[in-house]
Design a protein around this motif. Sequence first.
Motif, PDB file in Angstrom:
ATOM      1  N   ASP A  21       2.647   0.841  16.736  1.00 12.01           N
ATOM      2  CA  ASP A  21       3.458   1.478  15.706  1.00 12.01           C
ATOM      3  C   ASP A  21       3.437   0.607  14.452  1.00 12.01           C
ATOM      4  O   ASP A  21       3.674  -0.602  14.547  1.00 12.01           O
ATOM      5  N   PRO A  22       3.150   1.211  13.289  1.00 16.19           N
ATOM      6  CA  PRO A  22       3.120   0.398  12.066  1.00 16.19           C
ATOM      7  C   PRO A  22       4.406  -0.405  11.913  1.00 16.19           C
ATOM      8  O   PRO A  22       5.496   0.146  12.048  1.00 16.19           O
ATOM      9  N   ALA A  53      -4.357   2.584  10.749  1.00 15.22           N
ATOM     10  CA  ALA A  53      -3.206   3.432  11.131  1.00 15.22           C
ATOM     11  C   ALA A  53      -2.890   4.453  10.049  1.00 15.22           C
ATOM     12  O   ALA A  53      -2.811   4.130   8.866  1.00 15.22           O
ATOM     13  N   MET A  54      -2.767   5.705  10.478  1.00 15.33           N
ATOM     14  CA  MET A  54      -2.455   6.769   9.527  1.00 15.33           C
ATOM     15  C   MET A  54      -1.511   7.766  10.176  1.00 15.33           C
ATOM     16  O   MET A  54      -1.342   7.795  11.392  1.00 15.33           O
ATOM     17  N   GLY A  55      -0.868   8.605   9.339  1.00 15.62           N
ATOM     18  CA  GLY A  55       0.082   9.583   9.862  1.00 15.62           C
ATOM     19  C   GLY A  55      -0.629  10.778  10.445  1.00 15.62           C
ATOM     20  O   GLY A  55      -1.647  11.223   9.913  1.00 15.62           O
ATOM     21  N   MET A  82       4.017  -1.962   2.213  1.00 15.20           N
ATOM     22  CA  MET A  82       3.906  -1.190   3.452  1.00 15.20           C
ATOM     23  C   MET A  82       4.688  -1.887   4.555  1.00 15.20           C
ATOM     24  O   MET A  82       5.114  -3.008   4.387  1.00 15.20           O
ATOM     25  N   PRO A  83       4.864  -1.208   5.698  1.00 18.04           N
ATOM     26  CA  PRO A  83       5.523  -1.912   6.806  1.00 18.04           C
ATOM     27  C   PRO A  83       4.783  -3.214   7.108  1.00 18.04           C
ATOM     28  O   PRO A  83       3.561  -3.276   6.963  1.00 18.04           O
ATOM     29  N   LEU A 113       8.267   2.615   3.122  1.00 13.79           N
ATOM     30  CA  LEU A 113       7.048   1.837   3.366  1.00 13.79           C
ATOM     31  C   LEU A 113       6.045   2.675   4.154  1.00 13.79           C
ATOM     32  O   LEU A 113       4.843   2.626   3.900  1.00 13.79           O
ATOM     33  N   MET A 164       0.948   6.185   3.830  1.00 16.01           N
ATOM     34  CA  MET A 164       0.459   7.505   4.247  1.00 16.01           C
ATOM     35  C   MET A 164       0.631   7.690   5.762  1.00 16.01           C
ATOM     36  O   MET A 164      -0.175   8.336   6.418  1.00 16.01           O
ATOM     37  N   LEU A 165       1.667   7.074   6.295  1.00 22.91           N
ATOM     38  CA  LEU A 165       1.951   7.248   7.719  1.00 22.91           C
ATOM     39  C   LEU A 165       2.861   8.448   7.919  1.00 22.91           C
ATOM     40  O   LEU A 165       2.932   9.029   8.992  1.00 22.91           O
TER      41      LEU A 165
END
Lengths: 468, 435
Positions: free
Chosen positions: A217-218, A330-332, A375-376, B383, B388-389
């Motif tokens: 998980d990010p 990692a992408m959604g 980002m995370p 974040l 793009m998550l």
Amino acid sequence: MTSRRRFFELASLTGGAVAAATVAKAALAALPEPVIETSPSTRPPLEPASGRPYRPVVTLNGWTLPWRMNRGVKEFHLVAEPVQREFAPGFKANLWGYNGQSPGPTIEVVEGDRVRIFVTNKLPEITSVHWHGQRLPPGMDGVVGLSQPGIPPGKTFVYEFVARRPGTFMYHPHADEMVQMAMGMMGFWVTHPKDKHPLIADVDRDFCFLLNSFDIDPGSATPKIMTMLDFNIWSWNSRVFPGIDPLIVRHNDRVRIRIGNLTMTNHPIHLHGHEFLVTGTDGGPTPISTRQYEVTQDIAVGQMRQIEFLADEEGDWAFHCHKSHHTMNAMGHDVPTMIGVKQDDLAAKINDLVPGYMAMGERGMDEMSTMRMPMPKNTLPMMMGEGPFGAVGMGGMFSVVKVRRGQKRNDYTDPGWYRHPPGTVAYEFTGNAPSAARETGAGGASMPLKQPVEATVNVRKPRGHSGH
Amino acid sequence: MLKLMNMLRYVLLSSLATILAGCTTIDWPAERAQAMSAAAAPTGETVDIAELLKTPLSRESALRIALVHSPEMRRLLALHEGELNSAAMTGRLANPSFSYERLRSAEGLDIERWISFGVLDVLTFPQRRRIAEADVEAGRVRLAADIVERMTAVRRGWVEAVAAGEKRRYAERVLASAEASAELALRMEAAGNFNILERARQQSYQADARSRVILARQHELAAQESLVRLLGLDADQARRLTLPARLPDLPTDPVSAPDVSRTMTATRLDLRLANAKWRSAAAASGLTRVTSLTDVSLSLREQETRGFEVELSLPVFDVGDLQRGAARAQLRAAAAELEQAALVASSDLRVGYAAYRSAYEDAIHHRDVLVPLRKAMSEETLLRYNGMLIGVFELLSDAREQVDTVIAAIESSERFWLAEADLQASLLGRPGVER
């Protein structure tokens, strides 16, 4: 690199509670000193110090495990333990592996060698090692409960067998294997032919790597062990682009690449600029008559393939899995398509409730490869990499085969970006297009179109994410 | 005759001196000031409403307007002024009566003059004065208690109105972002990226948000008008009334348990009132002991003959035992009431303090834990959007989920300030007052 103290440091670093199983020194005294690797970079090939000579392989972002010769038996020591693995600068994962890394070290032996492998379990649960594809006594096959009891935490088991057939193999646990493989426990095995083999050519460079995947998980660092198909990290030897080293090749070298797939889906591996032959599969070398030239080879789950080609085209050639989402980090899974949707004017309103919000995606996603936004933590952008012409916009299972005239034999140092001869790079067209020669007499009034075509279809990716 | 008159004059004067020396009188401005101070009310006789309405009205300013300006407050004060005066009357003697008789008969003109007064009234004057003093004291306490009650109502009304405004403004912000997401969904549909189902889902959020805003606006208006009535503002002043954007910050050192127990003294309004009632009953009981037996009146007659006339009621049929029994029972009741008042006061204080303290802890918990947690979640969500998550709609839906946390935080702060208003009244002894 080979310090035992360092090994204990690492073990405590990756969670002292997890690495609960400590091994008594006395028990280890008779064993070969375990060799621990602390760096994720590609190590040069390990020339055999004893036993029959062979041309060693290069493990991409990995290394070969040294052995000791004990009365004609090659003795290796694998230590199963929690490790911390860097997938690329900026992203480290808490994995389980062998001897400091995931995947574990490559084991190289020669056909006919008697091999003794000590496996010390420093994991908090039992483990075992299955020698994937080998001919061996069933009691050495490593299936917990079926062929042996599990190796308890803190204990060392011995596997011993003769490497009967040459080829490409893998090793991985067969105890709580879904979890232990999801945590990164796996390694490569190469058995070199004893003598000249009619189906096994001599090569100048012999690379190997495993395909593996994780669901991290990010923002976190430990894989989700119950994931079945929705993995988000697609890696080669637990590395992702741009963390995967390039494959450095001398012009006109004969190159072999051995690939094993321990992910849960297939991977069509594609090489640019050359055609290759599939010279080996799970069962060993392929008969000459079955070989055909390919530029993509699909590798199914649990399979191994070795491909060979003559590197006779100079340049920097992309080498990657052809599933386009496997060359992403990692992408959604559920990010809506924003193409063609103006958002800038709404951004101010949204910003009021979500400070820091920025409109994205109106013109596609390429902007993601250049935009650098917070980002995370411990998460790589979906699209990364800087090439000589700008952002590459890739991730995951992507690397570059660099073919160079000036490269020395056995030299694996990166020669830098390819220098294209003048006039051989695509360029922007600025002149006037010469008008094409067209036939104007055809068609006409004899068969006029009855109605205009109006159907338009908006292409979008399927939403369900199963069946990678 | 002269001798007689002198004697009478002596009696009258001496008793008058006694009476005047301890006569109960009411100094209203002093009483009013004293009651205000007992109620811990802000001082000041005048208030410049126009000036105060120029800026957002603070809680203290609201109190001052309500205490000095509101007609309701003036009505209350006038009523109490009347009550105090009535109570003080008990402490005065009935006036002596003078009668004059002029009769013409066959024998000639017959003139008779009487001057008479109740001797017992004079003799029992000290008791009567004690009753009056106790009754006046009870009146004073009731006045202070009513002021406290008024102040509590104003404090609560102010807190409710400010919180209602805060909630309305937040609901409007949410609506603005829901509108943005609905608009975005329409554009998505127009571009062919959304189907009707997805678009409608996004629009329904906006519809919900609008409904929230409508309710929040009505709630705010009602709360503001209720404050307007407490302050006694006319329509024009009400129009100019503005309130602070948010409730005050929570105090860094809230009232502590030792602070509260220090207020358990005899100066509490509830204890003072019970005490005054008891003293009044005690004095009344002493008086009844005498007056229940007999009544004595002394008259001076001047006719052709001069002399005294003493009228004495004979305790033959009513020996006064019933009156005395009733008075004794009333005294016992008053004593028990005093004891009960002390019990109730301490219990009230415990309840009020616990309510205050738990409201404080809850509000702090919202401020220091729940809101920061929600904020951290929103930051992490952003974040993830950046990477793009997740998509923009998920980002907006997370923002909508903040709403409940923010509203709950505003309400926890509101509950604290209401409890604080109640505790202030409790500390002064208002809730224990029995009317």
